[in-house]
Design a protein around this motif. Structure first.
Motif, PDB file in Angstrom:
ATOM      1  N   GLY A  53       0.815  -1.211   0.000  1.00 18.32           N
ATOM      2  CA  GLY A  53       0.000   0.000   0.000  1.00 18.32           C
ATOM      3  C   GLY A  53       0.843   1.252   0.000  1.00 18.32           C
ATOM      4  O   GLY A  53       0.534   2.237  -0.697  1.00 18.32           O
ATOM      5  N   GLY A  54       1.937   1.244   0.768  1.00 17.15           N
ATOM      6  CA  GLY A  54       2.828   2.398   0.771  1.00 17.15           C
ATOM      7  C   GLY A  54       3.505   2.605  -0.566  1.00 17.15           C
ATOM      8  O   GLY A  54       3.682   3.745  -1.007  1.00 17.15           O
ATOM      9  N   ARG A  55       3.882   1.510  -1.224  1.00 13.53           N
ATOM     10  CA  ARG A  55       4.527   1.637  -2.539  1.00 13.53           C
ATOM     11  C   ARG A  55       3.606   2.258  -3.579  1.00 13.53           C
ATOM     12  O   ARG A  55       4.047   3.016  -4.446  1.00 13.53           O
ATOM     13  N   THR A  97       3.852   5.796  -3.147  1.00 13.77           N
ATOM     14  CA  THR A  97       5.165   6.252  -3.592  1.00 13.77           C
ATOM     15  C   THR A  97       5.174   6.440  -5.103  1.00 13.77           C
ATOM     16  O   THR A  97       5.696   7.437  -5.624  1.00 13.77           O
ATOM     17  N   PHE A  98       4.578   5.472  -5.822  1.00 17.40           N
ATOM     18  CA  PHE A  98       4.473   5.605  -7.273  1.00 17.40           C
ATOM     19  C   PHE A  98       3.612   6.809  -7.653  1.00 17.40           C
ATOM     20  O   PHE A  98       3.905   7.524  -8.623  1.00 17.40           O
ATOM     21  N   ALA A  99       2.532   7.025  -6.882  1.00 16.57           N
ATOM     22  CA  ALA A  99       1.693   8.197  -7.155  1.00 16.57           C
ATOM     23  C   ALA A  99       2.474   9.483  -6.931  1.00 16.57           C
ATOM     24  O   ALA A  99       2.308  10.462  -7.678  1.00 16.57           O
ATOM     25  N   THR A 127       6.487  13.718 -11.875  1.00 18.45           N
ATOM     26  CA  THR A 127       6.718  13.602 -13.317  1.00 18.45           C
ATOM     27  C   THR A 127       5.785  14.517 -14.104  1.00 18.45           C
ATOM     28  O   THR A 127       6.190  15.148 -15.098  1.00 18.45           O
ATOM     29  N   LEU A 128       4.522  14.605 -13.675  1.00 13.10           N
ATOM     30  CA  LEU A 128       3.572  15.493 -14.352  1.00 13.10           C
ATOM     31  C   LEU A 128       4.006  16.950 -14.237  1.00 13.10           C
ATOM     32  O   LEU A 128       3.952  17.712 -15.225  1.00 13.10           O
ATOM     33  N   ILE A 129       4.445  17.352 -13.053  1.00 12.83           N
ATOM     34  CA  ILE A 129       4.883  18.734 -12.867  1.00 12.83           C
ATOM     35  C   ILE A 129       6.118  19.012 -13.711  1.00 12.83           C
ATOM     36  O   ILE A 129       6.207  20.043 -14.398  1.00 12.83           O
ATOM     37  N   LEU A 145      -2.329  16.111  -7.232  1.00 14.34           N
ATOM     38  CA  LEU A 145      -1.972  14.768  -6.778  1.00 14.34           C
ATOM     39  C   LEU A 145      -0.839  14.775  -5.759  1.00 14.34           C
ATOM     40  O   LEU A 145      -0.816  13.942  -4.847  1.00 14.34           O
ATOM     41  N   PHE A 146       0.097  15.707  -5.883  1.00 10.91           N
ATOM     42  CA  PHE A 146       1.307  15.675  -5.057  1.00 10.91           C
ATOM     43  C   PHE A 146       1.003  15.711  -3.555  1.00 10.91           C
ATOM     44  O   PHE A 146       1.464  14.835  -2.810  1.00 10.91           O
ATOM     45  N   PRO A 147       0.241  16.696  -3.043  1.00  8.02           N
ATOM     46  CA  PRO A 147      -0.001  16.694  -1.587  1.00  8.02           C
ATOM     47  C   PRO A 147      -0.823  15.500  -1.121  1.00  8.02           C
ATOM     48  O   PRO A 147      -0.623  15.005  -0.004  1.00  8.02           O
ATOM     49  N   VAL A 148      -1.752  15.028  -1.961  1.00 10.17           N
ATOM     50  CA  VAL A 148      -2.527  13.839  -1.591  1.00 10.17           C
ATOM     51  C   VAL A 148      -1.604  12.635  -1.454  1.00 10.17           C
ATOM     52  O   VAL A 148      -1.698  11.852  -0.492  1.00 10.17           O
ATOM     53  N   ALA A 149      -0.685  12.478  -2.419  1.00 13.21           N
ATOM     54  CA  ALA A 149       0.240  11.346  -2.376  1.00 13.21           C
ATOM     55  C   ALA A 149       1.165  11.436  -1.168  1.00 13.21           C
ATOM     56  O   ALA A 149       1.461  10.418  -0.529  1.00 13.21           O
ATOM     57  N   VAL A 150       1.628  12.638  -0.837  1.00  9.11           N
ATOM     58  CA  VAL A 150       2.490  12.800   0.335  1.00  9.11           C
ATOM     59  C   VAL A 150       1.736  12.403   1.604  1.00  9.11           C
ATOM     60  O   VAL A 150       2.244  11.653   2.451  1.00  9.11           O
TER      61      VAL A 150
END
Length: 289
Positions: free
Chosen positions: A57-59, A62-64, A70-72, A179-184
């Motif tokens: 689940g953590g990985r 991490t990919f997200a 990558t999108l940024i 997506l970035f803050p959600v993934a963090v």
């Protein structure tokens, strides 16, 4: 840990067996566990599959996180390539005199219709204004045409970059920033669940999806869970996600292994519940008020 506090959440009180019946005026005898963990040892066989599912689940997040970065980065790469192509056209293109024929200013920007000559033929082209220069009909401009692709046109002041490509870059930036803050946040939560599971171990229990009914596709909220340990301790919890739990609501008191504490609970269902591998449901303890 304070008296009465439970590592998995707040337990319900349970009646202890008495060696002799109490007097009618004594009232019921109730206690809350002081150890903070259910009675009995954790299940060592659940540690490997449970921690493996938590790491998986953590990985995913991490990919997200990497995808968001990558999108940024891709947005800036697209814009850099557009700027490079516009600058190259300015240096190597065919320069000619042009005249502003029409200026339009809809909500999404300012557009110029420019008349010019190329190859002995009079042409017209719409150019997007992105500079601070103000235009009016009749203004003189220098038109730069790509000799290989005559449809690629700019002026000396307006790069006139491809709007579709530029819009794609903007959407990449928006998606990455969202997506970035959600993934963090999610990555941190899964790391905390993993650390909590390593600290407490995995205890056998039974769980009932509450309310005790079959969930459907219309149930979008995270499910309420009623967890009962073998020593009689029960806690209320709520799943971290709404999806993937409907298959577990077909019957009450499912066998499960529980690890973690408070907001970092993890419920490991045995293999066969959803496929051939053990199935993990992240959750958090809740307190009824």
């Amino acid at each position: 840990m304070a008296k009465g506090e439970h590592a998995f959440g707040r337990p319900t009180r349970r009646r202890l067996p008495l060696s002799s019946p109490p007097s009618s005026s004594a009232g019921p005898v109730v206690v809350e566990r002081d150890s903070g963990l259910p009675a009995g040892p954790p299940d060592p066989e659940a540690a490997a599959p449970g921690l493996r599912r938590l790491r998986a689940g953590g990985r995913r997040w991490t990919f997200a996180l990497l995808a968001a970065a990558t999108l940024i980065a891709g947005c800036f790469a697209v814009q850099a390539e557009l700027d490079r192509a516009a600058e190259l056209l300015l240096r190597t293109g065919v320069h000619s005199d042009g005249t502003v024929l029409t200026v339009r200013q809809p909500r999404n920007g300012t557009y110029l219709e420019v008349g010019y000559a190329f190859g002995g033929v009079r042409k017209r082209v719409w150019i997007t204004r992105t500079s601070d220069r103000r235009y009016a009909a009749g203004d003189h401009v220098t038109v730069v045409t790509d000799p290989v692709r005559p449809a690629r046109v700019r002026t000396s002041d307006e790069p006139n970059e491809d709007q579709a490509t530029g819009s794609a870059g903007i959407w990449m930036l928006i998606a990455g920033v969202v997506l970035f803050p959600v993934a963090v946040f999610r990555r941190i939560r899964w790391a905390r669940r993993l650390a909590a599971a390593r600290r407490t171990g995995w205890y056998p229990a039974e769980v009932t999806i509450a309310p005790d009914r079959r969930l459907t596709a219309a149930d979008h909220g995270p499910p309420d869970l009623r967890i009962s340990f073998r020593d009689g301790t029960t806690i209320n919890a709520r799943g971290a996600y709404a999806y993937g739990v409907a298959e577990l609501a077909d019957r009450p008191r499912r066998e499960v292994r529980v690890a973690g504490a408070g907001e970092n609970l993890a419920l490991l269902f045995p293999a066969g519940v959803k496929g051939k591998r053990p199935y993990l449901v992240p959750a958090k303890a809740v307190i009824d008020r």
